[in-house]
Design an enzyme around this catalytic site. Sequence first.
Site, PDB file in Angstrom:
ATOM      1  N   ASP A  79      39.816  43.682  65.554  1.00  0.00           N
ATOM      2  CA  ASP A  79      40.300  42.641  64.645  1.00  0.00           C
ATOM      3  C   ASP A  79      39.164  42.047  63.823  1.00  0.00           C
ATOM      4  O   ASP A  79      37.975  42.322  64.066  1.00  0.00           O
ATOM      5  CB  ASP A  79      41.043  41.541  65.438  1.00  0.00           C
ATOM      6  CG  ASP A  79      40.291  41.096  66.686  1.00  0.00           C
ATOM      7  OD1 ASP A  79      39.079  41.357  66.793  1.00  0.00           O
ATOM      8  OD2 ASP A  79      40.920  40.487  67.560  1.00  0.00           O
ATOM      9  N   ASN A 148      45.995  32.422  75.836  1.00  0.00           N
ATOM     10  CA  ASN A 148      47.455  32.472  75.704  1.00  0.00           C
ATOM     11  C   ASN A 148      47.986  33.894  75.895  1.00  0.00           C
ATOM     12  O   ASN A 148      49.134  34.169  75.581  1.00  0.00           O
ATOM     13  CB  ASN A 148      47.890  31.910  74.338  1.00  0.00           C
ATOM     14  CG  ASN A 148      47.348  32.734  73.173  1.00  0.00           C
ATOM     15  OD1 ASN A 148      46.695  33.759  73.375  1.00  0.00           O
ATOM     16  ND2 ASN A 148      47.621  32.292  71.959  1.00  0.00           N
ATOM     17  N   HIS A 150      46.842  36.645  74.406  1.00  0.00           N
ATOM     18  CA  HIS A 150      46.750  37.569  73.270  1.00  0.00           C
ATOM     19  C   HIS A 150      45.774  38.712  73.550  1.00  0.00           C
ATOM     20  O   HIS A 150      44.830  38.580  74.324  1.00  0.00           O
ATOM     21  CB  HIS A 150      46.455  36.839  71.949  1.00  0.00           C
ATOM     22  CG  HIS A 150      45.069  36.327  71.758  1.00  0.00           C
ATOM     23  ND1 HIS A 150      44.803  35.098  71.192  1.00  0.00           N
ATOM     24  CD2 HIS A 150      43.845  36.862  72.024  1.00  0.00           C
ATOM     25  CE1 HIS A 150      43.500  34.935  71.127  1.00  0.00           C
ATOM     26  NE2 HIS A 150      42.899  35.979  71.615  1.00  0.00           N
ATOM     27  N   GLU A 155      49.147  37.508  68.811  1.00  0.00           N
ATOM     28  CA  GLU A 155      49.503  36.251  69.449  1.00  0.00           C
ATOM     29  C   GLU A 155      50.874  36.377  70.128  1.00  0.00           C
ATOM     30  O   GLU A 155      51.623  37.326  69.850  1.00  0.00           O
ATOM     31  CB  GLU A 155      49.552  35.142  68.385  1.00  0.00           C
ATOM     32  CG  GLU A 155      48.218  34.896  67.679  1.00  0.00           C
ATOM     33  CD  GLU A 155      47.235  34.062  68.504  1.00  0.00           C
ATOM     34  OE1 GLU A 155      47.259  34.123  69.753  1.00  0.00           O
ATOM     35  OE2 GLU A 155      46.417  33.353  67.880  1.00  0.00           O
TER      36      GLU A 155
HETATM   37  C1  GLP Z   1      39.340  36.467  70.311  1.00  0.00           C
HETATM   38  C2  GLP Z   1      39.403  37.965  70.041  1.00  0.00           C
HETATM   39  C3  GLP Z   1      40.036  38.688  71.198  1.00  0.00           C
HETATM   40  C4  GLP Z   1      39.362  38.265  72.477  1.00  0.00           C
HETATM   41  C5  GLP Z   1      39.631  36.812  72.710  1.00  0.00           C
HETATM   42  C6  GLP Z   1      38.976  36.258  73.961  1.00  0.00           C
HETATM   43  O1  GLP Z   1      40.489  35.804  69.996  1.00  0.00           O
HETATM   44  N1  GLP Z   1      40.114  38.273  68.864  1.00  0.00           N
HETATM   45  O2  GLP Z   1      39.927  40.083  70.995  1.00  0.00           O
HETATM   46  O3  GLP Z   1      39.859  39.009  73.544  1.00  0.00           O
HETATM   47  O4  GLP Z   1      39.096  36.108  71.623  1.00  0.00           O
HETATM   48  O5  GLP Z   1      37.736  35.733  73.638  1.00  0.00           O
HETATM   49  P1  GLP Z   1      36.697  35.153  74.659  1.00  0.00           P
HETATM   50  O6  GLP Z   1      36.125  36.333  75.331  1.00  0.00           O
HETATM   51  O7  GLP Z   1      35.704  34.438  73.814  1.00  0.00           O
HETATM   52  O8  GLP Z   1      37.436  34.274  75.577  1.00  0.00           O
END
Ligand code: GLP
Length: 254
Positions: A79, A148, A150, A155
């Site tokens: 992403d 959440n 995702h 989402e």
């Molecule tokens: C972002 C990314 C996701 C990732 C998520 C968790 O939203 N787009 O791909 O899995 O964050 O992030 P973190 O590892 O900082 O909790």
Amino acid sequence: MQTNSARLPARRSGVTVAPDAREAARLVATRIVAFMKEKPDAVLGLATGATMEPVYAELVAAYRAGNVSFASASTFNLDEYVGLASEHPAAYRSTMNRLLFDHVDIDKTRTHVPDGHASDPSAAAARYEAAIAATGPIDLQLLGIGRNGHIGFNEPGSPLDSRTRVVELHSSTLDANRAFFPDGRMPHFAITMGIATILQARRILLLATGPAKRDAVVRAHAGGFDIDCPASALSDHANVEWIVDAEAAAGLSG
Ligand code: GLP
């Protein structure tokens, strides 16, 4: 194999529990290094987020130690934020360069991140899906998980048949990532691989660490696909391993 040592990971079907976040990241990096030895021209699906930072540090260390090469690999990131120049420090392109690509022998022309700065982000998303189809399938997809539930930026409410597209970020995601935007100017939209795109990967490794991920991990394992918890879609995949630390695993029974 079961072991009595508290320092070694416990394996359950599809879930490997490591004692702490550092060990969990090491395990993921070990799996990737082993995979690259088997298939040097692998197509890797990569993820961002704070959880992944120690994984990339381990991969850089493994490369420097001569234990892995990415010279023939291709990568597709999950992403990217819409509206950020690729040089913006919070853009996932610059993050990947900083954490991994600048420090290993990968050919950057084969590293792909959605073009969040395109004048037509929806067209850029469609091009990205087409590029994955042309180069892929993705051999090994690395995933994190949002609080959440995702995956990528799919989402809650994302359908199982979703493809790479522009999505609006939920308020909990904005809150979780606000710290990366000290000027307060955080994008509210992103391009993400869809759930169906992710599920096409041959093998998936999901890394979740820390207590903030506990609920999402439990909900993703409740059984079957729950549209309010996108990571539950992984229950439909034949080759997925969750690597979680003890804190993130605490809500799982058995
Ligand atoms: C972002 C990314 C996701 C990732 C998520 C968790 O939203 N787009 O791909 O899995 O964050 O992030 P973190 O590892 O900082 O909790």
